[in-house]
Design a protein around this motif. Sequence first.
Motif, PDB file in Angstrom:
ATOM      1  N   HIS A   1       0.670  -1.171   0.080  1.00 21.18           N
ATOM      2  CA  HIS A   1       0.118   0.092  -0.197  1.00 21.18           C
ATOM      3  C   HIS A   1       0.932   1.198   0.006  1.00 21.18           C
ATOM      4  O   HIS A   1       1.510   1.665   0.947  1.00 21.18           O
ATOM      5  CB  HIS A   1      -0.786   0.086   1.110  1.00 21.18           C
ATOM      6  CG  HIS A   1      -1.885   1.237   1.398  1.00 21.18           C
ATOM      7  ND1 HIS A   1      -2.443   1.812   0.277  1.00 21.18           N
ATOM      8  CD2 HIS A   1      -2.069   1.849   2.715  1.00 21.18           C
ATOM      9  CE1 HIS A   1      -3.200   2.642   0.757  1.00 21.18           C
ATOM     10  NE2 HIS A   1      -3.026   2.667   2.007  1.00 21.18           N
ATOM     11  N   GLY A   2       0.798   1.744  -1.165  1.00 19.52           N
ATOM     12  CA  GLY A   2       1.683   2.831  -1.102  1.00 19.52           C
ATOM     13  C   GLY A   2       3.336   2.884  -1.370  1.00 19.52           C
ATOM     14  O   GLY A   2       4.000   3.807  -1.152  1.00 19.52           O
ATOM     15  N   GLY A   3       3.596   1.877  -1.522  1.00 17.63           N
ATOM     16  CA  GLY A   3       4.949   1.272  -1.489  1.00 17.63           C
ATOM     17  C   GLY A   3       5.792   0.775  -2.997  1.00 17.63           C
ATOM     18  O   GLY A   3       6.675   0.840  -3.087  1.00 17.63           O
ATOM     19  N   ALA A   4       4.872   1.174  -3.895  1.00 22.22           N
ATOM     20  CA  ALA A   4       5.509   0.594  -5.160  1.00 22.22           C
ATOM     21  C   ALA A   4       6.176   1.611  -5.687  1.00 22.22           C
ATOM     22  O   ALA A   4       7.106   1.529  -6.589  1.00 22.22           O
ATOM     23  CB  ALA A   4       4.253   0.385  -6.309  1.00 22.22           C
ATOM     24  N   GLY A   5       6.141   2.985  -5.374  1.00 27.63           N
ATOM     25  CA  GLY A   5       6.885   4.105  -6.006  1.00 27.63           C
ATOM     26  C   GLY A   5       8.427   3.661  -5.713  1.00 27.63           C
ATOM     27  O   GLY A   5       9.139   3.700  -6.449  1.00 27.63           O
ATOM     28  N   LEU A   6       8.646   3.485  -4.409  1.00 26.82           N
ATOM     29  CA  LEU A   6      10.156   3.115  -4.233  1.00 26.82           C
ATOM     30  C   LEU A   6      10.792   1.745  -4.990  1.00 26.82           C
ATOM     31  O   LEU A   6      11.671   1.864  -5.747  1.00 26.82           O
ATOM     32  CB  LEU A   6      10.162   2.695  -2.635  1.00 26.82           C
ATOM     33  CG  LEU A   6      11.618   2.405  -1.998  1.00 26.82           C
ATOM     34  CD1 LEU A   6      11.661   2.481  -0.429  1.00 26.82           C
ATOM     35  CD2 LEU A   6      12.235   0.997  -2.187  1.00 26.82           C
ATOM     36  N   GLY A   7       9.895   0.780  -5.121  1.00 29.73           N
ATOM     37  CA  GLY A   7      10.214  -0.437  -5.980  1.00 29.73           C
ATOM     38  C   GLY A   7      10.240   0.023  -7.326  1.00 29.73           C
ATOM     39  O   GLY A   7      11.468  -0.545  -7.952  1.00 29.73           O
ATOM     40  N   CYS A   8       9.500   0.645  -7.851  1.00 30.41           N
ATOM     41  CA  CYS A   8       9.698   1.135  -9.340  1.00 30.41           C
ATOM     42  C   CYS A   8      10.935   2.104  -9.667  1.00 30.41           C
ATOM     43  O   CYS A   8      11.597   1.843 -10.451  1.00 30.41           O
ATOM     44  CB  CYS A   8       8.396   1.814  -9.867  1.00 30.41           C
ATOM     45  SG  CYS A   8       8.295   2.032 -11.528  1.00 30.41           S
TER      46      CYS A   8
ATOM     47  N   GLY B   1       4.016   4.140 -10.826  1.00 31.48           N
ATOM     48  CA  GLY B   1       5.078   3.827 -11.749  1.00 31.48           C
ATOM     49  C   GLY B   1       5.171   5.450 -12.350  1.00 31.48           C
ATOM     50  O   GLY B   1       6.266   5.666 -12.551  1.00 31.48           O
ATOM     51  N   ALA B   2       4.336   6.315 -12.440  1.00 33.03           N
ATOM     52  CA  ALA B   2       4.361   7.667 -13.009  1.00 33.03           C
ATOM     53  C   ALA B   2       5.263   8.468 -11.938  1.00 33.03           C
ATOM     54  O   ALA B   2       6.128   9.082 -12.395  1.00 33.03           O
ATOM     55  CB  ALA B   2       2.942   8.176 -13.261  1.00 33.03           C
ATOM     56  N   LEU B   3       5.059   8.178 -10.671  1.00 31.96           N
ATOM     57  CA  LEU B   3       5.546   9.241  -9.635  1.00 31.96           C
ATOM     58  C   LEU B   3       7.321   8.691  -9.674  1.00 31.96           C
ATOM     59  O   LEU B   3       7.867   9.488  -9.422  1.00 31.96           O
ATOM     60  CB  LEU B   3       4.871   9.483  -8.276  1.00 31.96           C
ATOM     61  CG  LEU B   3       4.641   8.420  -7.465  1.00 31.96           C
ATOM     62  CD1 LEU B   3       6.094   7.878  -6.639  1.00 31.96           C
ATOM     63  CD2 LEU B   3       3.626   8.441  -6.640  1.00 31.96           C
ATOM     64  N   ALA B   4       7.423   7.415  -9.794  1.00 29.58           N
ATOM     65  CA  ALA B   4       8.476   6.934  -9.862  1.00 29.58           C
ATOM     66  C   ALA B   4       9.256   7.726 -10.896  1.00 29.58           C
ATOM     67  O   ALA B   4      10.763   7.906 -10.874  1.00 29.58           O
ATOM     68  CB  ALA B   4       8.418   5.401  -9.916  1.00 29.58           C
TER      69      ALA B   4
ATOM     70  N   GLY C   1      15.828  13.809  -9.890  1.00 27.22           N
ATOM     71  CA  GLY C   1      17.153  13.547  -9.029  1.00 27.22           C
ATOM     72  C   GLY C   1      16.796  12.956  -7.620  1.00 27.22           C
ATOM     73  O   GLY C   1      17.946  12.917  -6.933  1.00 27.22           O
ATOM     74  N   PHE C   2      15.659  12.457  -7.461  1.00 26.62           N
ATOM     75  CA  PHE C   2      15.583  11.888  -6.176  1.00 26.62           C
ATOM     76  C   PHE C   2      16.031  10.534  -6.014  1.00 26.62           C
ATOM     77  O   PHE C   2      15.965   9.893  -7.102  1.00 26.62           O
ATOM     78  CB  PHE C   2      14.001  11.996  -5.608  1.00 26.62           C
ATOM     79  CG  PHE C   2      13.269  13.425  -5.366  1.00 26.62           C
ATOM     80  CD1 PHE C   2      13.272  14.023  -4.151  1.00 26.62           C
ATOM     81  CD2 PHE C   2      12.678  13.907  -6.361  1.00 26.62           C
ATOM     82  CE1 PHE C   2      13.118  15.137  -3.773  1.00 26.62           C
ATOM     83  CE2 PHE C   2      12.238  15.323  -6.076  1.00 26.62           C
ATOM     84  CZ  PHE C   2      12.453  15.726  -4.795  1.00 26.62           C
ATOM     85  N   ALA C   3      16.452  10.105  -4.880  1.00 25.97           N
ATOM     86  CA  ALA C   3      16.871   8.584  -4.640  1.00 25.97           C
ATOM     87  C   ALA C   3      15.558   7.876  -4.302  1.00 25.97           C
ATOM     88  O   ALA C   3      14.635   8.355  -3.985  1.00 25.97           O
ATOM     89  CB  ALA C   3      17.570   8.792  -3.278  1.00 25.97           C
ATOM     90  N   PRO C   4      15.573   6.615  -4.761  1.00 27.18           N
ATOM     91  CA  PRO C   4      14.492   5.689  -4.548  1.00 27.18           C
ATOM     92  C   PRO C   4      13.914   5.865  -3.303  1.00 27.18           C
ATOM     93  O   PRO C   4      12.474   5.587  -3.560  1.00 27.18           O
ATOM     94  CB  PRO C   4      15.232   4.344  -4.878  1.00 27.18           C
ATOM     95  CG  PRO C   4      16.549   4.278  -5.835  1.00 27.18           C
ATOM     96  CD  PRO C   4      16.959   5.678  -5.320  1.00 27.18           C
ATOM     97  N   GLU C   5      14.520   5.939  -2.347  1.00 23.60           N
ATOM     98  CA  GLU C   5      13.793   5.808  -0.946  1.00 23.60           C
ATOM     99  C   GLU C   5      12.537   6.831  -1.034  1.00 23.60           C
ATOM    100  O   GLU C   5      11.712   6.867  -0.136  1.00 23.60           O
ATOM    101  CB  GLU C   5      14.675   6.143   0.229  1.00 23.60           C
ATOM    102  CG  GLU C   5      15.249   4.973   0.619  1.00 23.60           C
ATOM    103  CD  GLU C   5      16.615   4.874  -0.460  1.00 23.60           C
ATOM    104  OE1 GLU C   5      16.826   5.404  -1.173  1.00 23.60           O
ATOM    105  OE2 GLU C   5      17.015   3.499  -0.360  1.00 23.60           O
ATOM    106  N   PHE C   6      12.950   7.977  -1.783  1.00 25.81           N
ATOM    107  CA  PHE C   6      11.718   9.249  -2.006  1.00 25.81           C
ATOM    108  C   PHE C   6      10.780   8.569  -2.267  1.00 25.81           C
ATOM    109  O   PHE C   6       9.720   9.249  -2.274  1.00 25.81           O
ATOM    110  CB  PHE C   6      12.538  10.387  -2.562  1.00 25.81           C
ATOM    111  CG  PHE C   6      11.760  11.671  -2.333  1.00 25.81           C
ATOM    112  CD1 PHE C   6      11.767  12.230  -1.125  1.00 25.81           C
ATOM    113  CD2 PHE C   6      10.843  12.054  -3.313  1.00 25.81           C
ATOM    114  CE1 PHE C   6      10.877  13.169  -0.979  1.00 25.81           C
ATOM    115  CE2 PHE C   6      10.056  13.103  -3.147  1.00 25.81           C
ATOM    116  CZ  PHE C   6      10.148  14.092  -1.944  1.00 25.81           C
ATOM    117  N   GLY C   7      10.575   7.700  -2.927  1.00 25.78           N
ATOM    118  CA  GLY C   7       9.419   7.229  -3.603  1.00 25.78           C
ATOM    119  C   GLY C   7       8.471   6.611  -2.466  1.00 25.78           C
ATOM    120  O   GLY C   7       7.181   6.778  -2.465  1.00 25.78           O
ATOM    121  N   ARG C   8       9.098   6.254  -1.245  1.00 24.23           N
ATOM    122  CA  ARG C   8       8.172   5.988  -0.034  1.00 24.23           C
ATOM    123  C   ARG C   8       7.882   7.198   0.764  1.00 24.23           C
ATOM    124  O   ARG C   8       6.850   7.571   1.310  1.00 24.23           O
ATOM    125  CB  ARG C   8       9.155   5.069   0.532  1.00 24.23           C
ATOM    126  CG  ARG C   8       8.285   4.431   2.044  1.00 24.23           C
ATOM    127  CD  ARG C   8       7.035   3.662   1.835  1.00 24.23           C
ATOM    128  NE  ARG C   8       7.196   2.439   0.862  1.00 24.23           N
ATOM    129  CZ  ARG C   8       7.631   1.254   1.388  1.00 24.23           C
ATOM    130  NH1 ARG C   8       7.790   1.284   2.651  1.00 24.23           N
ATOM    131  NH2 ARG C   8       7.859   0.277   0.591  1.00 24.23           N
TER     132      ARG C   8
END
Lengths: 255, 255, 255, 255
Positions: free
Chosen positions: C99-106, C196-199, C206-213
Amino acid sequence: MDAWRTSIVDARDGHIRLRGYDVPALMTGRTFTDTIFLLHQSRLPSTAERALLDAVLTGVADHGSGAPSCATARLAISGNRQSISAAVAAGLLAVGDDHGGAGLGCMELIAEGVSLMKTEGLSIADAAARVVAQSRQAKRRLPGFGHRVHSTDPRTAILFGLAEQGGIAGDGVAFVNALEQAIASAVKPLPINIDGALAAVLHDMGFAPEFGRFVFLIGRVAGLTAEVAEELAREKPMRIRVPVEYDGVAPRDLE
Amino acid sequence: MDAWRTSIVDARDGHIRLRGYDVPALMTGRTFTDTIFLLHQSRLPSTAERALLDAVLTGVADHGSGAPSCATARLAISGNRQSISAAVAAGLLAVGDDHGGAGLGCMELIAEGVSLMKTEGLSIADAAARVVAQSRQAKRRLPGFGHRVHSTDPRTAILFGLAEQGGIAGDGVAFVNALEQAIASAVKPLPINIDGALAAVLHDMGFAPEFGRFVFLIGRVAGLTAEVAEELAREKPMRIRVPVEYDGVAPRDLE
Amino acid sequence: MDAWRTSIVDARDGHIRLRGYDVPALMTGRTFTDTIFLLHQSRLPSTAERALLDAVLTGVADHGSGAPSCATARLAISGNRQSISAAVAAGLLAVGDDHGGAGLGCMELIAEGVSLMKTEGLSIADAAARVVAQSRQAKRRLPGFGHRVHSTDPRTAILFGLAEQGGIAGDGVAFVNALEQAIASAVKPLPINIDGALAAVLHDMGFAPEFGRFVFLIGRVAGLTAEVAEELAREKPMRIRVPVEYDGVAPRDLE
Amino acid sequence: MDAWRTSIVDARDGHIRLRGYDVPALMTGRTFTDTIFLLHQSRLPSTAERALLDAVLTGVADHGSGAPSCATARLAISGNRQSISAAVAAGLLAVGDDHGGAGLGCMELIAEGVSLMKTEGLSIADAAARVVAQSRQAKRRLPGFGHRVHSTDPRTAILFGLAEQGGIAGDGVAFVNALEQAIASAVKPLPINIDGALAAVLHDMGFAPEFGRFVFLIGRVAGLTAEVAEELAREKPMRIRVPVEYDGVAPRDLE
């Protein structure tokens, strides 16, 4: 929304039953530790099993007031003295793979090793060597071994002693001992710590690996409540401010 | 279970609307701060209101990496690096009456004072004096005044300046200024701090007192995510152990 | 305990600075979204970047009052109405991989793909095909694609449109589009969802992957505060009891 | 930062002691319930006290899988299956004045009544009548009485029976019984519920009022871990979506 199904609490006819047993009956003849065992295994423990689970829970209740879980709870109550449950919950949130989490990881190693013995017919020593080799290759740590302070953890001997005396020690204790040997051969001697010891005995009592994490939460909540009570009784609100040293970019102006 | 009623999200026909506005439309023409305003007031802010709410949120985002909320989040991630949301949540749990909580308390004082002016026909100075006297009699603190570090908080002048320029300043700003005078007369001079200032301007924008707490949580979560990101990037797991000094009962034996 | 180092808040000389900028200056000339950007990248965004981050934050603020995060917050305040921060924190605790976590993964998939293009000289289509094949082989899901309700998510087009117009779209947007093609070829057509879009656009800013969460937590906290406010204003304490159906062991007696 | 003082854990010389007792010694001769008692009272309980505290803890462990604490934990793990501690913590966050909180409130009433008897020489019946009258005048509820389901709570009789048999029943049990009479006279008959019963017996064992809240957290964490374990074992991620019905403003366009 449809009703959620559950196999835990039965409140169908004015009684409240846990896993089939009337709560009032459990309250007289049985202990809280029995209830914990029952909730997770759907059976009541033997006398020896109860004593062993009691030892595990006491062993993890509080092992240092400055550990992340305890310090987190104290910081939370320092800013938010109106909510006891928030502070205790904050303390639990510091529990993870790095703090209180090795029990689960070690129970998974045990399950892996026991499975190797069965499916591939390996001896216990070979299975342990295989698990150690695989972990090293995958650069995974071996949870349940080594300690930042103790060279041997006295709680390990207590748990293994109770397991032996109670006739509970089985594959779990044997495999963790075999892992200790395999690690000494492949890497360097590392003592079995409390997490490794509780993983072994919980496996031998039939608990699933996740219980390695649950048992830490249940035991630690006892310590956290005492830490929060002490902070409320002895200290002022907001007395805690962690000192910080800034090492970031120099002051700059908005254009 | 029956469906829960809500006036926030409308997802009835394949669209997602917040308070009646299509989310994709809000995503292009409006800012996140507009969305925050909309969610809590069911109307979009004016340009001046948006700027003022932006200033409030930036003002509380992070005011010291060693404050309880920030330190709690860092301790939690130190032990539980697998769960970012747990660490951020832990930081919020340190927010209460004593840390980040004075905004709500001060908004309640403003509501009380404004009500006294209307129901009893008091002048603003008399209403403020009454509120101060009642608080002192009840031994309640006066939230929104005084600061452990600053003699004046520069953020107060910024918020009041924006409120004046934008034509927003009203009863809230006037009453908080009157309270400052009444406190100086009755007790000693205490500057209006960020909590008092944000309470005044939020009142004047039409927010309910509880928003004084919500706005702190929304702003602070920005700072907490940065604190957690820095801890993950620069520090090792479990690097934090708070030093403790034992002063309890002496070692004793079980009978 | 030694002072903790930080590069975020500088409070050395009576000023409070975030990443080098005076907080009062940020409060006047800049928005809260600028502050969020600054806290995570140590630079202020361009106008186009700010608009894009605003869109992302509004896009995740609240997408259904019955989602786990929102329902969790409402249940918590229903039993514990004295602690607003506890309820909002409870809502955040429901945010994770599912829930809300796919941004980081993508964002991790994007980083992997971009790295393959550079290190192995693959075309973007080949890199996408490789990432899809590897994920399928490892039986990992492909985060950021597919949606339980929408066949296409309108928020995706908004984010990609803003990124194109603002000259921000780069490797991230291109690679996520390539992934969509590769998935359609290898599995079945699955739309790019909000995660996927926000990722894609966060990668391109320039954000690091963790920022997806982190970005989900920051945006969602706005929605959670509104959900909690509504529960407090409209509903009675303890009004929520989830209906359950017991299907466990039959009543039994203690021996 | 200076060391924090504590009277709980003593780790000065390679031993770990709780309130002066070696942890390994506690692990063999004593139970987890003894450890809980010790942590909060700095003394070990008698056999009768231990049995009574065991009964209290079992009595609150889980009383319905659909209660706010249990449902909150299940919703949290449904969205965030990677963090067991987050889900258990979320469950605790639902505990407050309205859920699991009456124990603390009732212990405060007992303390108030016992104090009235001593300072004003009132009989127990008069002290109870006074406490009831004051609560009604202040429009405060009387925590510990009444139940939404049971006309009498079977757990009450169990706790009072154990307290009588063990020679523990004292002012607490007497005053809660007197309160029940006074409520029946002044308002209407309301049974002593589990919170009122545990408040009485905890008072008589010497616990401070805050322990009325702590004991619920400690007992309930056992139930929460079982609820989370069941959700993980039997249900899919995100299987829970609470149905909502929108009754807010109609769709509208951005100007």
